[in-house]
Design a protein around this motif. Sequence first.
Motif, PDB file in Angstrom:
ATOM      1  N   LEU A  89       0.834  -1.202   0.000  1.00 33.23           N
ATOM      2  CA  LEU A  89       0.000   0.000   0.000  1.00 33.23           C
ATOM      3  C   LEU A  89       0.867   1.249   0.000  1.00 33.23           C
ATOM      4  O   LEU A  89       0.548   2.235  -0.665  1.00 33.23           O
ATOM      5  N   LEU A  90       1.966   1.210   0.736  1.00 33.23           N
ATOM      6  CA  LEU A  90       2.868   2.356   0.788  1.00 33.23           C
ATOM      7  C   LEU A  90       3.452   2.643  -0.589  1.00 33.23           C
ATOM      8  O   LEU A  90       3.492   3.794  -1.041  1.00 33.23           O
ATOM      9  N   VAL A  91       3.898   1.592  -1.274  1.00 33.06           N
ATOM     10  CA  VAL A  91       4.475   1.760  -2.607  1.00 33.06           C
ATOM     11  C   VAL A  91       3.410   2.245  -3.591  1.00 33.06           C
ATOM     12  O   VAL A  91       3.664   3.133  -4.418  1.00 33.06           O
TER      13      VAL A  91
ATOM     14  N   ALA B 188       2.491  -1.325  -8.479  1.00 30.51           N
ATOM     15  CA  ALA B 188       2.558  -2.445  -7.545  1.00 30.51           C
ATOM     16  C   ALA B 188       3.972  -2.601  -6.997  1.00 30.51           C
ATOM     17  O   ALA B 188       4.951  -2.173  -7.621  1.00 30.51           O
ATOM     18  N   LEU B 189       4.077  -3.205  -5.833  1.00 30.82           N
ATOM     19  CA  LEU B 189       5.374  -3.488  -5.218  1.00 30.82           C
ATOM     20  C   LEU B 189       6.152  -4.469  -6.076  1.00 30.82           C
ATOM     21  O   LEU B 189       5.643  -5.519  -6.460  1.00 30.82           O
ATOM     22  N   ASP B 190       7.371  -4.088  -6.406  1.00 31.89           N
ATOM     23  CA  ASP B 190       8.253  -4.965  -7.176  1.00 31.89           C
ATOM     24  C   ASP B 190       9.265  -5.597  -6.230  1.00 31.89           C
ATOM     25  O   ASP B 190       9.768  -4.923  -5.320  1.00 31.89           O
ATOM     26  N   ARG B 191       9.580  -6.873  -6.445  1.00 31.11           N
ATOM     27  CA  ARG B 191      10.497  -7.553  -5.533  1.00 31.11           C
ATOM     28  C   ARG B 191      11.868  -6.881  -5.492  1.00 31.11           C
ATOM     29  O   ARG B 191      12.586  -6.965  -4.492  1.00 31.11           O
ATOM     30  N   SER B 192      12.241  -6.172  -6.545  1.00 26.26           N
ATOM     31  CA  SER B 192      13.533  -5.486  -6.560  1.00 26.26           C
ATOM     32  C   SER B 192      13.586  -4.369  -5.520  1.00 26.26           C
ATOM     33  O   SER B 192      14.676  -3.928  -5.122  1.00 26.26           O
ATOM     34  N   MET B 193      12.401  -3.904  -5.081  1.00 27.63           N
ATOM     35  CA  MET B 193      12.357  -2.854  -4.063  1.00 27.63           C
ATOM     36  C   MET B 193      12.667  -3.380  -2.673  1.00 27.63           C
ATOM     37  O   MET B 193      12.814  -2.593  -1.727  1.00 27.63           O
TER      38      MET B 193
END
Length: 314
Positions: A201-203, A210-215
């Motif tokens: 939700l923050l991202v 959407a949140l990417d695993r690289s983040m």
Amino acid sequence: MTDEGPPAAGGGEPHDGADDGRPDGTAPHDGPGGRPADPGGETPDWRREFAEEARAERPDLARLCLLVGAVADPTVTRHALDEAEIELDRLAGLVPYATRVTGDWAAELAALLGRHEGFEGVPADYQRLESSLLHEVLRRRRGLPILLSVVWMEVARRAGAPVYGLGLPGHFVVGFGDPADLHLADPFAGGRAMTGTDAELLVASATGEALDRSMLRPAEPGAIVLRILNNIRAWAASRPERSDVALWAVELSLLLPSHPARLRYERAELLVLRGEFLIGAIEMEAYAQVMDAVDPESATAIRRRAQAARAMLN
């Protein structure tokens, strides 16, 4: 994107390697340039020490952050930096030893640093330069998310916790254990526990994506310090009268082993802004040579800017 506040200039380039803060007054026994001298009479070269630490095999995050503060604040002495390190050690000594067995690091640190010691953030902190300076954050118990996270990380590391920093877009948090488990806490909110859903939700709110695993890769000390300096540059960008702050923040960024190449041009622009027309023009021309191979049109525009800077000498 910077951690806190608007994006700073120079992002996305290849890598080549309210209160305005404390007054710029001098202290008794100052060295050259208003810098306090060490007890032995020598004036510390904080930038040299920063460069050496940044290029160490295992850079010390707390020391790098404290050296940023020493460059920013002409009243800082080596004794003040030692006191800040001692405070981190003291806080680590208050973490219950049993936490090494229970592994409940996030809850214990939230109880200690958030509730007992009062480390947290408020919206007004975004307008203060001190909020990006570790020695001031330790003194005030207030700061930006990334600096409060540095406090958490350094206290937790000293206490033996498997801690890491996570630079999500728009917000910095801390994690414990295996990064894949997303056992996170938000020091800006006093240590509020975060779930994977909270991170998503923050991202989404910061980027619309959407949140990417690289983040979710733990941030290295150099990347954390660069992000802190980006925040300082963003703070100074909205205050043209504080181009001095923007300049030293850029210059420290250039001392890091990895940094956006465009920072060289940003430094040249700041030099011109501050009346150093010839030096600024020379640095613009040098950067234009670098850009010739990747973006000839931009290189031509930079050379025109250099010519204009030279014309200001007449």
